[in-house]
Scaffold this active site. Structure first.
Site, PDB file in Angstrom:
ATOM      1  N   ASP A  17       0.827  -1.210   0.000  1.00 37.43           N
ATOM      2  CA  ASP A  17       0.000   0.000   0.000  1.00 37.43           C
ATOM      3  C   ASP A  17       0.863   1.263   0.000  1.00 37.43           C
ATOM      4  OD1 ASP A  17      -2.426   1.346  -0.019  1.00 37.43           O
ATOM      5  OD2 ASP A  17      -2.592   1.390   2.164  1.00 37.43           O
ATOM      6  N   GLY A  18       0.335   2.305  -0.630  1.00 31.59           N
ATOM      7  CA  GLY A  18       1.002   3.605  -0.589  1.00 31.59           C
ATOM      8  C   GLY A  18       1.522   4.102  -1.927  1.00 31.59           C
ATOM      9  N   GLY A  20      -0.130   5.374  -4.458  1.00 33.20           N
ATOM     10  CA  GLY A  20      -0.782   6.623  -4.858  1.00 33.20           C
ATOM     11  C   GLY A  20      -0.193   7.810  -4.110  1.00 33.20           C
ATOM     12  N   TRP A  22       2.684   8.016  -2.683  1.00 38.16           N
ATOM     13  CA  TRP A  22       4.081   8.197  -3.099  1.00 38.16           C
ATOM     14  C   TRP A  22       4.131   9.114  -4.324  1.00 38.16           C
ATOM     15  CZ3 TRP A  22       6.843   7.313  -7.558  1.00 38.16           C
ATOM     16  CH2 TRP A  22       8.238   7.306  -7.444  1.00 38.16           C
ATOM     17  N   SER A  62      -7.490  -5.486  -5.062  1.00 38.71           N
ATOM     18  CA  SER A  62      -8.584  -6.044  -4.266  1.00 38.71           C
ATOM     19  C   SER A  62      -9.894  -5.988  -5.040  1.00 38.71           C
ATOM     20  CB  SER A  62      -8.730  -5.266  -2.950  1.00 38.71           C
ATOM     21  OG  SER A  62      -9.373  -4.028  -3.177  1.00 38.71           O
ATOM     22  N   ASN A  65     -10.957  -2.527  -5.304  1.00 34.90           N
ATOM     23  CA  ASN A  65     -10.188  -1.563  -6.095  1.00 34.90           C
ATOM     24  C   ASN A  65     -10.827  -1.236  -7.451  1.00 34.90           C
ATOM     25  OD1 ASN A  65      -6.972  -2.766  -4.828  1.00 34.90           O
ATOM     26  ND2 ASN A  65      -8.154  -0.994  -4.159  1.00 34.90           N
ATOM     27  N   TRP A  66     -11.856  -2.010  -7.850  1.00 32.67           N
ATOM     28  CA  TRP A  66     -12.590  -1.653  -9.070  1.00 32.67           C
ATOM     29  C   TRP A  66     -13.277  -0.301  -8.921  1.00 32.67           C
ATOM     30  CZ3 TRP A  66     -11.493  -4.385 -13.185  1.00 32.67           C
ATOM     31  CH2 TRP A  66     -11.202  -5.753 -13.082  1.00 32.67           C
ATOM     32  N   ARG A  68     -12.108   2.436  -8.167  1.00 27.46           N
ATOM     33  CA  ARG A  68     -11.206   3.564  -8.435  1.00 27.46           C
ATOM     34  C   ARG A  68     -11.487   4.136  -9.824  1.00 27.46           C
ATOM     35  NH1 ARG A  68      -5.434   2.507  -5.563  1.00 27.46           N
ATOM     36  NH2 ARG A  68      -6.291   1.841  -3.566  1.00 27.46           N
ATOM     37  N   ARG A 178       2.235  -4.804   6.124  1.00 23.81           N
ATOM     38  CA  ARG A 178       1.501  -3.779   5.374  1.00 23.81           C
ATOM     39  C   ARG A 178       2.315  -2.500   5.368  1.00 23.81           C
ATOM     40  NH1 ARG A 178      -4.750  -2.387   4.654  1.00 23.81           N
ATOM     41  NH2 ARG A 178      -4.465  -0.592   3.280  1.00 23.81           N
ATOM     42  N   ARG A 184      -4.807  -1.963   8.953  1.00 25.26           N
ATOM     43  CA  ARG A 184      -5.980  -2.810   8.705  1.00 25.26           C
ATOM     44  C   ARG A 184      -5.620  -3.847   7.655  1.00 25.26           C
ATOM     45  NH1 ARG A 184      -7.887   2.582   7.004  1.00 25.26           N
ATOM     46  NH2 ARG A 184      -7.377   2.869   4.808  1.00 25.26           N
TER      47      ARG A 184
END
Ligand code: IPE
Ligand code: IPE
Ligand code: MG
Length: 230
Positions: A17-18, A20, A22, A62, A65-66, A68, A178, A184
């Site tokens: 994760d991260g 975006g 970044w 995930s 994530n659709w 987005r 994570r 989470r």
């Protein structure tokens, strides 16, 4: 770096994760973060196998994530297609078996065909297993398994139920890492994570590296896994 093999997790899973944030922090489009994230993935996964981890699972996309923006989803799918058909062969040629785990629902014919091709790759002697969780949701996985069990008309136990999950044949993750600061699971390996050790780092995935992985493995080696015992 050397690790006592007895204290090394057999199976490490990453919630990457991260990407975006970044990119946004650098004034770049979020898609740049995903491109850099792919590079990080290959580097970190390679290091994990090199040090002796046998199973690695990466959360790549995930079922949520659709939701987005289309241009971001399209870029992610383009990146998957690209590395499924090119870069992954470097791993499979070294005896790493690649499984893509998740639902097939909503994936394009191109990606579905890539996944089929990957499942047919002969690795010879298997030195490690990489699970790429794509269009993966822990709840979706459990519900699919429950429906399959109902169809079979047979009661399940923990072992037979595990074998009905996408991760069938894989030991449960010993360690879930994570990146990106959120604490989470975001629908990742809900059933399999029952006794996983969790590690959260603020590092954004594109900045994550082998050195930090080694530090986390060292932290893991000092944990006392009790599995409910005294
Ligand atoms: C993780 O990075 C990659 C995917 C979920 C595909 P994000 O894209 O979620 O990055 P942030 O959390 O927005 O920074
Ligand atoms: C989890 O990250 C999914 C992946 C890393 C592929 P998200 O960025 O989608 O999770 P939330 O929305 O912050 O919970
Ligand atoms: Mg995120």
């Amino acid at each position: 770096m050397k690790f006592d093999p007895a204290k090394l997790p057999v199976h490490v899973a990453f919630i990457m994760d991260g990407n975006g944030r970044w990119a946004t922090a650098r004034g770049l489009d979020r898609r740049e973060g995903h491109r850099k994230g792919v590079k990080t993935m290959f580097s970190v996964v390679g290091s994990a196998f090199k040090i002796g981890v046998k199973y690695v699972t990466v959360y790549a996309f995930s079922t949520e994530n659709w939701n987005r923006p289309k241009k971001e989803v399209d870029e992610l799918m383009r990146l998957f297609h690209r590395y499924f058909t090119t870069r992954l062969s470097k791993l499979t040629s070294k005896g790493i078996k690649v499984n893509v785990i998740g639902s097939t629902k909503g994936l394009s014919d191109t990606i579905l065909s890539d996944i089929r091709d990957l499942s047919r790759v002969e690795t010879g002697k298997v030195n490690g297993v990489l699970n790429i969780a794509l269009n993966y949701g822990g709840r979706d996985e459990i519900i699919e398994a429950v429906n399959a069990a109902i169809k079979n008309g047979k009661e399940v136990d923990e072992k037979s139920f595990s074998d009905m999950l996408f991760t069938s044949g894989c030991p449960d993750p010993d360690l879930i890492v994570r990146t990106g600061g959120e604490k989470r699971l975001s629908n990742f390996l809900l059933y399999q994570a029952a006794y996983a050790e969790l590690y959260f780092t603020d590092t954004l995935w594109p900045d994550f590296d082998t050195e930090e992985l080694y530090g986390i493995l060292s932290d893991y080696s000092n944990r006392n896994r009790k599995f409910g015992k005294v």
